[in-house]
Write a protein that holds these residues in place. Structure first.
Motif: not given
Length: 205
Positions: A52-69
């Motif tokens: 579950r911890a890994t999946l939670l981190v990946l959820a926010i990571t996915l959101h950060n891609i367009p922000e960085g772009l």
């Protein structure tokens, strides 16, 4: 920008915007992730046995891609010294970076607190919260490099970043913010966030 390059003005805006949304939709469908407050059976993406911890981190990571772009493309646009009329100025890039930087604080907390609730140590929870944002500067460098290398893609790249971010907001963030009965508070938070970004844009841009 498109008009200055002799391209039909609306074409890059529409194509880039929709492509950004499609990119995030595909990423959302493929990358295993779990949103804070959701049960394990609500995990999205390809089925996996990850914790579950890994999946939670990946959820926010996915959101950060367009922000960085978005940040990278905006700084790339400023670096190639486009005129002020396009809005691609250093001040506009700084305003965007500051705004996204501010919202990264609650975003990191949104990762760390659920992890702490899962029984993970405070240190590890904090570390995973930070780790979820690592993709952002990487995406920023990629976006800036792409713009600096291939100038004609700039209108498409800016629209792509906008489309990806709007997809995240509508598909994930708004439903999450309304999930636990705090609709008024969540709506006022969205209004406040908009006001902060508008202030930064007008004051610095």
């Amino acid at each position: 920008m498109a008009e200055a390059q002799g391209v039909v003005p609306w074409l890059p805006a529409v194509v880039g915007f929709l492509t950004g949304g499609v990119f995030l939709r595909l990423s959302d469908a493929i990358l295993p992730h779990l949103h804070p407050g959701a049960a394990m059976d609500e995990a999205e993406g390809i089925p996996t046995s990850w914790r579950r911890a890994t999946l939670l981190v990946l959820a926010i990571t996915l959101h950060n891609i367009p922000e960085g772009l978005a940040v990278g493309v905006t700084f790339g646009a400023a670096a190639i010294q486009l005129d002020v009329a396009t809005g691609a100025t250093l001040a506009a890039a700084i305003a965007l970076a500051v705004g996204i930087g501010l919202q990264n604080f609650p975003e990191g907390i949104a990762v760390a607190m659920p992890l702490r609730g899962e029984g993970i140590s405070p240190g590890k929870s904090f570390w995973y919260g930070q780790l979820s944002g690592v993709v952002e500067p990487v995406a920023a460098v990629f976006g800036a490099a792409a713009v600096l290398t291939i100038r004609p893609i700039l209108p498409y790249a800016l629209a792509f970043a906008a489309g990806a971010m709007i997809y995240v907001v509508v598909e994930e963030l708004i439903p999450e913010s309304q999930r636990h009965g705090n609709t008024d508070l969540a709506t006022m938070g969205a209004m406040g966030g908009f006001a902060v970004m508008m202030l930064l844009d007008v004051a610095l841009g």
